[in-house]
Design a protein around this motif. Structure first.
Motif, PDB file in Angstrom:
ATOM      1  N   ALA A  92       0.833  -1.211   0.000  1.00  0.00           N
ATOM      2  CA  ALA A  92       0.000   0.000   0.000  1.00  0.00           C
ATOM      3  C   ALA A  92       0.864   1.256   0.000  1.00  0.00           C
ATOM      4  O   ALA A  92       0.596   2.219  -0.734  1.00  0.00           O
ATOM      5  N   ILE A  93       1.916   1.262   0.816  1.00  0.00           N
ATOM      6  CA  ILE A  93       2.815   2.424   0.880  1.00  0.00           C
ATOM      7  C   ILE A  93       3.509   2.624  -0.459  1.00  0.00           C
ATOM      8  O   ILE A  93       3.686   3.756  -0.925  1.00  0.00           O
ATOM      9  N   TYR A 104       0.769   5.073  10.502  1.00  0.00           N
ATOM     10  CA  TYR A 104      -0.013   6.262  10.153  1.00  0.00           C
ATOM     11  C   TYR A 104      -1.022   5.946   9.052  1.00  0.00           C
ATOM     12  O   TYR A 104      -2.164   6.422   9.092  1.00  0.00           O
ATOM     13  N   LEU A 105      -0.606   5.146   8.084  1.00  0.00           N
ATOM     14  CA  LEU A 105      -1.521   4.760   7.011  1.00  0.00           C
ATOM     15  C   LEU A 105      -2.654   3.904   7.568  1.00  0.00           C
ATOM     16  O   LEU A 105      -3.819   4.076   7.189  1.00  0.00           O
ATOM     17  N   HIS A 134      -7.004   7.704   1.508  1.00  0.00           N
ATOM     18  CA  HIS A 134      -7.994   7.175   2.451  1.00  0.00           C
ATOM     19  C   HIS A 134      -8.610   5.883   1.911  1.00  0.00           C
ATOM     20  O   HIS A 134      -8.820   4.923   2.669  1.00  0.00           O
ATOM     21  N   ARG A 135      -8.878   5.843   0.611  1.00  0.00           N
ATOM     22  CA  ARG A 135      -9.413   4.613   0.012  1.00  0.00           C
ATOM     23  C   ARG A 135      -8.417   3.461   0.158  1.00  0.00           C
ATOM     24  O   ARG A 135      -8.803   2.336   0.480  1.00  0.00           O
ATOM     25  N   VAL A 136      -7.141   3.756  -0.089  1.00  0.00           N
ATOM     26  CA  VAL A 136      -6.104   2.727   0.053  1.00  0.00           C
ATOM     27  C   VAL A 136      -6.037   2.237   1.495  1.00  0.00           C
ATOM     28  O   VAL A 136      -5.922   1.042   1.769  1.00  0.00           O
ATOM     29  N   LEU A 157      -6.610  -1.442   2.766  1.00  0.00           N
ATOM     30  CA  LEU A 157      -5.563  -2.131   3.528  1.00  0.00           C
ATOM     31  C   LEU A 157      -6.149  -2.759   4.789  1.00  0.00           C
ATOM     32  O   LEU A 157      -5.890  -3.930   5.089  1.00  0.00           O
ATOM     33  N   ARG A 158      -6.931  -1.977   5.536  1.00  0.00           N
ATOM     34  CA  ARG A 158      -7.533  -2.511   6.762  1.00  0.00           C
ATOM     35  C   ARG A 158      -8.422  -3.717   6.453  1.00  0.00           C
ATOM     36  O   ARG A 158      -8.354  -4.749   7.138  1.00  0.00           O
ATOM     37  N   SER A 159      -9.231  -3.595   5.402  1.00  0.00           N
ATOM     38  CA  SER A 159     -10.124  -4.690   5.017  1.00  0.00           C
ATOM     39  C   SER A 159      -9.327  -5.925   4.616  1.00  0.00           C
ATOM     40  O   SER A 159      -9.641  -7.050   5.023  1.00  0.00           O
TER      41      SER A 159
END
Length: 649
Positions: A319-320, A335-336, A588-590, A594-596
């Protein structure tokens, strides 16, 4: 703003010992380990074709285990010993668990399964290393782009090739076509088109002329120019990016930290449960000694947290990397990850939501003024403004850049505006309060423009106003699109500005901002952020100036605009290299993706463990299948994380 204070803010994320958790610390022996792995794989494959000679087949399988898994053996034993000595308690790792399971399989003569277990486990770890390396590539490639030499223009006019490290502020440099710009500076002669993608993420090269800033490490196009150095080498935008990269490599998300802390505890529990599982099979389920031992080895394999350990880090680094390609740089995964919990976001107005420079938005003349007179008045107005150094004068001159200039001398009237005489008529440019004789037509338009947050300037003679110019620092179109996105996510949006509340509210209406905080002093911005955190929860702040630094520190996630000040970039948690708020909406979408995806990985990996243990207890799980399913789940988790390298829709 003191950087120590900033660091203390994030102790919860960064305070842990990275040496313990750094998953990338295991290089698995480098190229030699890879060579040995493939030699072991060849031995295993050859063994599959040996049907009639058990001794040769078993030797090949043991060779496969030793060759492919020598780094598993070393790390399983030596790392466990080191970690246990350091922690003063038994602190095993997954490698030791897999080693014990493989040895157990060999004890009951399951040589092929033992070799397969180590082969797939080692292969999965090589793939995970590749995944992490692939996801870091976009960021770490920046380090190779650091310019090394510059064409220094000496006092006698000669050119000398020097190392970039010796450059000082004020040095004059020559940049030829195709050159890499050596450092940050300002063009004082010439013009060109520069590829700034490495800094801003912009795919289209940017036109540069005298007075424009240029960034070190960007690529000059077909033109040539001369520039003056404006920053020390350590303070350039590129240097800041490199610093961000190093912080990104060491800062991991809270989920990853938790998993890394859980891993030795989990493995210890599995080691303690294994003999109990054996005894239950022997005395409660009456499986017999051989079957109980066999199933205990399957239990060790099935219960191992290999997939769980790979749920977060490859995905986060992917993601980063995805964001880095698009000009969004994060100082770390924590932070992400936090951004997915966003409940409120505060924006500085000038330069963040708006263009950061005033422009003429409206020109209005009284209906009695003829079109011919309008042309004359505009020529006079521009000629007067050409002799002013006021910022609003620049806006007027840029807007009317093709007017015919007339000969006149304009004088500045302090606190009022400009005055000049042309063709024996005295003309006056100034703020509305400086005029007494104003028609209702002009007053009505003035009220309308001021309600919409515009600054109004009158033009006329000493006795009468002929027309007006409305000027405003207009919002960016990308800002409006980003605000609309956050509304769809039920995230509270706030604009913070030092401008008058009426001006701020006018911009807020244009953008659809939920709340406007006007007349805000720099020292009050951080208080507003603290209040927002109390009211809504996780709060982000976006800004670009020195006065935004305290608020960036106070926010849960501070985002600096890449064209902002060094101190804003220093204290922020992430940087938008291009001042485009759509990039923040994409970030924010990324973050949500990522969390999902991490939760998908966690749930999937634990379901596989439960499935393998359950089927093993029921006597329906062969060791070979257990190896394939368990290690296969690790590969699935890693590959699932790599999906974040692609653009998120």
């Amino acid at each position: 703003m003191n950087k120590e204070k900033h660091n203390r803010k994030h102790e919860g994320h960064e305070g842990h010992d990275h040496s313990e958790h750094d998953h990338s610390g295991h290089s698995h022996g480098g190229k030699s380990a890879v060579v040995l792995f493939f030699l072991g794989l060849v031995a295993y494959i050859v063994g599959l074709f040996i049907k009639d000679n058990d001794i040769i087949r078993n030797v090949l399988n043991i060779s496969a285990l030793v060759l492919s898994g020598y780094h598993i053996i070393i790390e399983g034993v030596t790392d466990t010993i080191k970690a246990s000595i350091k922690a003063r308690r038994f602190k095993p790792n997954i490698h030791l668990l897999m080693l014990v399971a493989a040895v157990g399989a060999m004890i009951i003569a399951e040589y092929r399964e033992a070799a397969l277990l180590i082969l797939i486990f080692a292969g999965a770890h090589f793939l995970e290393e590749y995944a992490e390396g692939r996801s870091k590539k976009e960021i770490t490639n920046l380090l190779k782009l650091n310019p090394t030499t510059a064409r220094l223009i000496k006092t006698d006019g000669n050119i000398e090739i020097v190392d970039v490290s010796v450059l000082k502020i004020g040095d004059k440099l020559q940049v030829l076509n195709g050159d890499q710009v050596p450092t940050d500076g300002i063009i004082y002669e010439g013009q060109s088109v520069i590829d700034q993608s490495v800094i801003t993420g912009e795919s289209i090269p940017v036109d540069k002329k005298v007075g424009d800033s240029v960034f070190g490490s960007t690529i000059n196009g077909t033109g040539a120019f001369k520039m003056e150095v404006t920053k020390d080498n350590k303070d350039t935008v590129f240097a800041k990016i490199v610093e961000l990269v190093s912080q990104t490599q060491s800062n991991i998300s809270k989920t990853a930290v938790f998993i890394k802390k859980l891993e030795p505890i989990y493995v210890t529990v599995i080691f303690l449960l294994a003999p109990l599982f054996y005894l239950l099979g022997l005395y409660v389920f009456n499986w017999g000694q051989t079957d109980s031992f066999y199933r205990t080895m399957v239990f060790l394999i099935g219960a191992s947290p290999c997939a769980l350990a790979a749920t977060d880090i490859p995905a986060t680094l992917s993601a980063i990397s995805n964001l880095a390609k698009r000009g969004v740089l994060f100082k770390g995964g924590s932070y992400l990850s936090n951004l997915s919990d966003l409940k409120a976001v505060a924006f500085d107005k000038t330069g963040t939501l708006t263009q950061g420079r005033p422009v003429v938005t409206d020109v209005f003349f009284e209906s009695k003024v003829t079109s011919e007179d309008q042309e004359l008045y505009l020529d006079i107005l521009v000629s007067m403004e050409k002799q002013s150094n006021h910022p609003l004068a620049d806006a007027i001159i840029k807007h009317f850049n093709n007017r015919k200039l007339v000969k006149l001398t304009a004088g500045n009237i302090v606190g009022v505006g400009l005055a000049a005489t042309y063709m024996d008529v005295s003309y006056h440019v100034g703020k509305p309060s400086s005029y007494k004789n104003v028609s209702q037509e002009i007053v009505k338009q003035t009220e309308n423009y001021e309600y919409n947050g515009k600054t109004v300037i009158y033009f006329g003679t000493d006795e009468k106003v002929y027309g007006l110019i409305a000027i405003q620092d207009i919002p960016k179109e990308t800002s409006k699109e980003a605000i609309e996105y956050f509304k769809t996510q039920n995230i509270h949006t706030v604009m913070i500005t030092g401008d008058a509340k009426r001006t701020g509210e006018a911009i807020g209406r244009q953008l659809g901002i939920d709340e406007v905080k006007g007349n805000v002093l720099p020292e009050d911005k951080s208080k507003i952020i603290t209040e927002l955190k109390g009211l809504y929860g996780t709060t982000a702040m976006l800004g670009d100036g020195v006065n935004d630094a305290p608020a960036l520190v106070a926010a849960d996630i501070g985002i600096a605009m890449g064209e902002g000040t060094d101190i804003a970039i220093d204290v922020a948690d992430a940087v938008l290299m291009k001042n485009d708020l759509n990039k923040f909406a994409y970030t924010h979408r990324v973050s949500k993706k990522l969390r999902s995806l991490v939760w998908q990985n966690i749930i999937f990996s634990m379901l596989v463990v439960l499935f393998l243990i359950s089927m093993n207890i029921l006597g329906m799980m062969d060791m070979g299948y257990a190896v394939l399913i368990h290690e296969g789940s690790t590969l699935v988790v890693i590959l699932n994380g790599l999906r974040l390298l692609r653009e998120v829709k």
